[in-house]
Design an enzyme around this catalytic site. Structure first.
Site, PDB file in Angstrom:
ATOM      1  N   HIS A   1       1.087  -0.930   0.241  1.00 22.64           N
ATOM      2  CA  HIS A   1       0.096  -0.057  -0.041  1.00 22.64           C
ATOM      3  C   HIS A   1       1.181   0.939   0.067  1.00 22.64           C
ATOM      4  O   HIS A   1       1.525   1.501   0.454  1.00 22.64           O
ATOM      5  CB  HIS A   1      -0.860   0.192   1.486  1.00 22.64           C
ATOM      6  CG  HIS A   1      -0.094  -0.471   2.674  1.00 22.64           C
ATOM      7  ND1 HIS A   1      -1.143  -0.728   3.442  1.00 22.64           N
ATOM      8  CD2 HIS A   1       0.776   0.379   3.048  1.00 22.64           C
ATOM      9  CE1 HIS A   1      -0.522  -0.733   4.427  1.00 22.64           C
ATOM     10  NE2 HIS A   1       0.811  -0.281   4.226  1.00 22.64           N
ATOM     11  N   ASN A   2       0.119   1.980  -0.766  1.00 23.60           N
ATOM     12  CA  ASN A   2       1.213   3.404  -0.888  1.00 23.60           C
ATOM     13  C   ASN A   2       2.366   4.059  -1.639  1.00 23.60           C
ATOM     14  O   ASN A   2       3.381   5.017  -1.337  1.00 23.60           O
ATOM     15  CB  ASN A   2       0.765   3.898   0.543  1.00 23.60           C
ATOM     16  CG  ASN A   2       0.309   4.324   1.534  1.00 23.60           C
ATOM     17  OD1 ASN A   2      -1.436   4.607   0.920  1.00 23.60           O
ATOM     18  ND2 ASN A   2      -0.100   3.487   2.530  1.00 23.60           N
TER      19      ASN A   2
END
EC number: 2.3.1.191
Length: 343
Positions: A251-252
């Site tokens: 994620h991210n």
């Protein structure tokens, strides 16, 4: 010669046409009208096949090949038989790719929506799209023109997909905005929650994910690759990236334009890659790092700290190539002398 069981080539092409397609120069202007009917390996070519030489280790095969035409780098022209027609290019592999695209153009299936596909009434489907059997298209999905959605593929609510995209069989896409000319191969998973939780002595506490996945134009994503949605921010894959099979993107994560990730790469959350970064097979990168523009990480390396732009690193933990080579030489010497390294 090529195996035509699965894909029959276009053509034939004359050499002057292939020179124009590839940007190569026809050596001494010879053979302009010679006809090429296919592509082949040096060892398997027939007289009307085209071959390529881009590494010196194949010079011996070049001298014995039956092919009459070769794409070749300027430094290797001297090794070619006198009877061979040459397409000379400073990047013969690129020239070969462009010619291969001419022989094997991408298939564009006619518009079709299978009766077994389930498409929610609020979804918007562009013109000339192919929606295969068992596909599901969710609420408020937007799919551009001339896209192909494969068998049993799931497109979740509010996903946006641009024009001319190929989404193969058994793919799932959620919480994503995808650009034009994107290819996603079978089994890929895009937009599921990332691996985020807080922990204490009593257990693990999930951190909800509210971000998405943004994928640019002209991106390819390999089979069984997983790209997690962002937690609060988005996970971003910029234009022209190439992700091989079995890649994990946390994620991210941000991946810069033109970057290449080879099979079994794993990148933990919130790490950022600059443009044109290369991560070779089985590279692992911990979270919250920055890998600079044009950096290269060699196969199986494990990255625990930032990598500067243009650096080439390898090993576990990853260090500069020169330092890694010194470590290997030291270990070999220590083993041979039966001495342990000093602490």
């Amino acid at each position: 010669m090529s195996n035509y069981q699965f894909t029959k080539p276009a053509g034939p092409f004359r050499l002057f046409e292939l020179a124009k397609i590839s940007g190569a120069t026809l050596y001494e202007g010879k053979g302009e009208t010679f006809t090429v009917s296919g592509l082949a390996k040096l060892s398997e070519a027939t007289s009307n096949d085209l071959v390529m030489l881009h590494q010196k280790k194949y010079v011996k095969e070049l001298k014995h090949t039956a092919a009459r035409v070769c794409i070749i780098g300027p430094d290797y022209v001297k090794y070619a038989p006198d009877s061979m027609y040459l397409l000379v290019h400073p990047n013969p592999y690129k020239a070969f790719a462009l010619i291969a695209q001419a022989f094997y153009p991408s298939e564009k299936p006619p518009g079709f929506i299978a009766t077994s596909a389930m498409i929610e009434s609020s979804a918007i489907i562009g013109v000339d799209c192919f929606i295969a059997h068992g596909a599901y298209i969710g609420n408020q999905v937007k799919i551009g023109n001339r896209c192909k959605i494969g068998v049993n593929t799931y497109i979740g609510d509010t996903v946006t997909i641009g024009d001319d995209c190929l989404i193969e069989d058994n793919v799932s896409i959620r919480h994503a905005v995808i650009g034009n000319n994107v290819v996603i191969y079978s089994g890929a998973r895009i937009g599921q929650d990332g691996f985020g939780f807080a922990s204490d002595a009593n257990g693990h506490y999930k951190i909800p994910h509210a971000g998405g996945v943004i994928i640019g134009n002209d991106v390819e994503i390999g089979a069984n690759t997983c790209i997690d949605r962002g937690s609060l921010d988005n996970t971003v894959i910029e234009d022209w990236c190439r992700l091989d099979n079995l890649v994990q993107i946390g994620h991210n994560v941000k991946i810069g334009k033109g970057s290449v990730l080879v099979a079994q790469v794993g990148i933990a959350g919130s790490t950022e890659l600059g443009e044109h970064v290369t991560l070779a097979g089985q590279v692992g990168v911990i979270g919250h790092l920055k890998i600079g523009k044009g950096a290269t990480v060699l196969a199986s390396a494990k990255v625990y700290k930032n990598v500067k732009s243009g650096d080439r690193v390898g090993g576990h933990p990853a260090v500069s190539i020169s330092d890694w080579q010194k470590q290997i030489r030291f270990l070999k010497t220590a083993i041979k002398s039966k001495k342990s390294p000093k602490s």
